[in-house]
Design a protein around this motif. Sequence first.
Motif, short mmCIF file in Angstrom:
data_model
loop_
_atom_site.label_atom_id
_atom_site.label_comp_id
_atom_site.label_asym_id
_atom_site.label_seq_id
_atom_site.Cartn_x
_atom_site.Cartn_y
_atom_site.Cartn_z
N ILE A 1 31.33 35.64 35.94
CA ILE A 1 30.38 36.41 36.75
C ILE A 1 31.14 37.56 37.40
CG2 ILE A 1 28.76 36.34 38.68
CD1 ILE A 1 28.67 33.25 38.22
N LYS A 2 30.70 38.78 37.17
CA LYS A 2 31.32 39.95 37.77
C LYS A 2 30.52 40.37 38.99
CE LYS A 2 33.07 41.65 33.32
NZ LYS A 2 33.08 42.78 32.35
N ALA A 3 31.08 40.13 40.14
CA ALA A 3 30.40 40.47 41.40
C ALA A 3 31.40 40.42 42.54
CB ALA A 3 29.24 39.51 41.66
N VAL B 1 28.08 31.31 48.20
CA VAL B 1 28.77 32.55 48.53
C VAL B 1 27.74 33.68 48.45
CG1 VAL B 1 31.06 31.81 47.81
CG2 VAL B 1 29.52 32.81 46.12
N SER B 2 27.80 34.56 49.42
CA SER B 2 26.88 35.69 49.47
C SER B 2 27.54 36.91 48.83
CB SER B 2 26.51 36.01 50.93
OG SER B 2 25.86 34.91 51.53
N LEU B 3 26.80 37.59 47.97
CA LEU B 3 27.33 38.72 47.24
C LEU B 3 27.01 40.03 47.93
CD1 LEU B 3 26.43 37.55 43.63
CD2 LEU B 3 28.41 36.95 45.05
N ALA B 4 27.68 41.07 47.51
CA ALA B 4 27.51 42.38 48.14
C ALA B 4 26.09 42.90 48.01
CB ALA B 4 28.50 43.37 47.54
N ASP B 5 25.35 42.47 46.95
CA ASP B 5 23.99 42.95 46.76
C ASP B 5 22.95 42.13 47.52
OD1 ASP B 5 23.88 40.58 45.37
OD2 ASP B 5 23.50 41.49 43.40
N GLY B 6 23.42 41.16 48.33
CA GLY B 6 22.51 40.36 49.14
C GLY B 6 22.11 39.04 48.51
N GLN C 1 29.37 22.40 34.87
CA GLN C 1 29.54 23.81 34.57
C GLN C 1 30.63 24.41 35.44
OE1 GLN C 1 28.10 26.06 32.27
NE2 GLN C 1 29.71 27.37 33.11
N VAL C 2 31.61 25.04 34.81
CA VAL C 2 32.67 25.74 35.53
C VAL C 2 32.45 27.24 35.38
CG1 VAL C 2 35.15 26.14 35.74
CG2 VAL C 2 34.29 23.85 35.14
N SER C 3 32.36 27.94 36.50
CA SER C 3 32.14 29.38 36.50
C SER C 3 33.22 30.07 37.31
CB SER C 3 30.76 29.72 37.09
OG SER C 3 29.72 29.06 36.41
N VAL C 4 33.52 31.31 36.94
CA VAL C 4 34.48 32.13 37.68
C VAL C 4 33.79 33.40 38.09
CG1 VAL C 4 36.67 33.39 37.62
CG2 VAL C 4 36.45 31.20 36.41
N ILE C 5 33.80 33.68 39.39
CA ILE C 5 33.26 34.94 39.88
C ILE C 5 34.44 35.84 40.23
CG2 ILE C 5 32.99 33.99 42.22
CD1 ILE C 5 30.65 35.98 42.56
N GLU C 6 34.41 37.04 39.70
CA GLU C 6 35.56 37.94 39.80
C GLU C 6 35.06 39.34 40.18
OE1 GLU C 6 39.54 38.61 37.12
OE2 GLU C 6 37.62 38.57 36.08
N SER C 7 35.66 39.90 41.22
CA SER C 7 35.29 41.24 41.66
C SER C 7 36.08 42.28 40.87
CB SER C 7 35.56 41.41 43.15
OG SER C 7 35.35 42.75 43.54
N GLU C 8 35.38 43.30 40.41
CA GLU C 8 36.05 44.38 39.69
C GLU C 8 36.69 45.38 40.64
OE1 GLU C 8 32.60 45.56 37.29
OE2 GLU C 8 33.72 44.90 35.53
N THR C 9 36.44 45.23 41.94
CA THR C 9 36.98 46.16 42.93
C THR C 9 38.21 45.62 43.64
OG1 THR C 9 35.56 45.31 44.70
CG2 THR C 9 34.68 47.09 43.34
N VAL C 10 38.56 44.35 43.36
CA VAL C 10 39.72 43.74 44.00
C VAL C 10 40.84 43.64 42.99
CG1 VAL C 10 40.63 41.70 45.17
CG2 VAL C 10 38.28 42.44 45.60
N GLY C 11 42.00 44.21 43.30
CA GLY C 11 43.13 44.18 42.39
C GLY C 11 43.83 42.84 42.39
N VAL C 12 44.63 42.60 41.35
CA VAL C 12 45.42 41.39 41.22
C VAL C 12 46.84 41.69 41.67
CG1 VAL C 12 46.28 39.65 39.63
CG2 VAL C 12 43.98 40.58 39.32
N ILE C 13 47.40 40.85 42.56
CA ILE C 13 48.74 41.09 43.07
C ILE C 13 49.78 40.78 42.02
CG2 ILE C 13 50.45 40.31 44.75
CD1 ILE C 13 48.27 40.07 46.79
N GLY C 14 49.74 39.59 41.45
CA GLY C 14 50.66 39.24 40.38
C GLY C 14 52.13 39.32 40.77
N VAL D 1 34.68 28.94 40.75
CA VAL D 1 36.01 29.46 41.07
C VAL D 1 35.84 30.88 41.58
CG1 VAL D 1 38.31 30.00 40.18
CG2 VAL D 1 37.05 28.03 39.27
N VAL D 2 36.30 31.12 42.80
CA VAL D 2 36.14 32.43 43.43
C VAL D 2 37.43 33.21 43.28
CG1 VAL D 2 35.71 33.64 45.60
CG2 VAL D 2 34.44 31.55 45.06
N GLY D 3 37.42 34.19 42.37
CA GLY D 3 38.60 35.01 42.11
C GLY D 3 39.18 34.71 40.74
N GLY D 4 39.66 35.76 40.08
CA GLY D 4 40.25 35.59 38.75
C GLY D 4 41.76 35.63 38.82
#
Length: 504
Positions: A184-186, A202-207, A36-49, A12-15
């Motif tokens: 996963i925080k990335a 999905v490619s992450l910011a760290d390559g 296996q279910v995983s969630v990758i969530e960026s700490e730099t992207v805000g939630v609109i809500g 799952v891409v996004g929290g």
Amino acid sequence: MTTQDSIKKILVVGGGSAGWMAALLIAHSVKDKGIQVSVIESETVGVIGVGEGSTPVMKRFFDTLEIHETEWMPECNATYKSGIAFDGWSSKPGHASYFHPFVTMVDNLTMPPFIENVKARLQGADVCALPNKFFLSAQLADSCLAPIADHNFPFFTTYGYHFDAMLLGKFLRKKALQTGIEHIKAHIDHARLDEKGNIAAVSLADGSELAADFFVDCSGFSALLIDKALKTPFVSYADNLLNDSAIAMPTDICDKIPTLTVSTAMKHGWAWKIPLQNRYGNGYVYSSAFTTADQAETELREKIGMLDSDTPARHLKMKLGRVEKHWNKNCLAVGLSQGFLEPLEATALYLTQMTAAIFCLFLEKGDLSEQAQQVYNQEINDYFDGHRNYIIAHYKTNTRTDTEYWKANAANLHRIPDSLKHIFSTWLEGRDLGDEIRRQNIEKYYPIASWYALLAGMGIFPDAEKKTTAGEQHQQYPLGDFIQRCALNFQDHRSFLAKQKPAM
């Protein structure tokens, strides 16, 4: 990919509320199946809500996961919701405000007299046909009563919730981690496709890369997978729904906590007022074609008494519409990535929930074929279009003439859906609206009572001077006393919330 056996990892891409809701429903659906279910969530992207309200269907989500209200509501400053009041949408005498109720079992007794009065009114009889007078939930909302009755009251009550969207996302994340969902925080940079056009990783910011067998796009309006990677066509609703912007601001709440959302017509849109345990959530949904952001903010501040306040306002842009395929190849779009309807009827999390829950039915059957995708996408598109039509009806039936905005909404004939045209003609010709709604098979989007409440509440009846006294017997139902007596079985909203204790 045609069977569930080909899926071992779902990413799952996004929290946010959408991402964690989807993850929880999918994980619950495939438990004990080795997926296996995983969630990758960026700490730099805000939630609109956007929006802080729900429909009654949200209770089904928590019931499915066996999460009691006493567990999640205090953590999210949540309150109960009996329906929505629409103030100032109609200029017709006696219809300055109407209530859209969440239907209860008691309404099986009061709905028939309401429909009888509506039919008589459509024939010109001078009878009361305002929905506020016929529904228990309207009485509960008016009296600030929690919609959960004492044990000796034999009727079930339907209700929704108000909540802090940010806190809800955090709560769902906590529950997801407790169930074994990987977090996963990335930050995702982009997605890589394979030779068949499916998402490989999905490619992450760290390559680095994260691979999976199936992906769920909960990346919000960015739509990193469904749009940017898979180029899924988008169907805009802008022709019929003119609002594209919103402003949100909090205000203090009083001792009494209402159990309703209030939607008030403004010059160029409408303002919401949503009660939480600790504050009111306020906002203004408007069209930037008719006013500027600064003008809209000033108008909202004047309404809520914050004109001289330094409390910042949050400005949002809205993209109304939906993707053609919510499930495209090995990707499912959920939440804002798949589409958005303005928050007039609090449908955002409803559509999120239904998108994930219906997908789980296919997943449980092990059918991930192209035919399954076609059937699924048609069903979700129908959900979006069905809700869109109900929202369009609010604007089309308005009778305000004070601004060009409201005139444009009433005159909007461009691509009005045939479904809506048939509903309008059925109503105005005095034919059975329930039969038409069942014929179209759209009751699962909005029940018959909702359509009656909208059209009667907006005063879509013959002009006052054309009324007769015929049929006056239809209004002689002692419903007021009956509904008030029913309401004696319900407690003060704030007091009820204060006495909630965790379930054993």
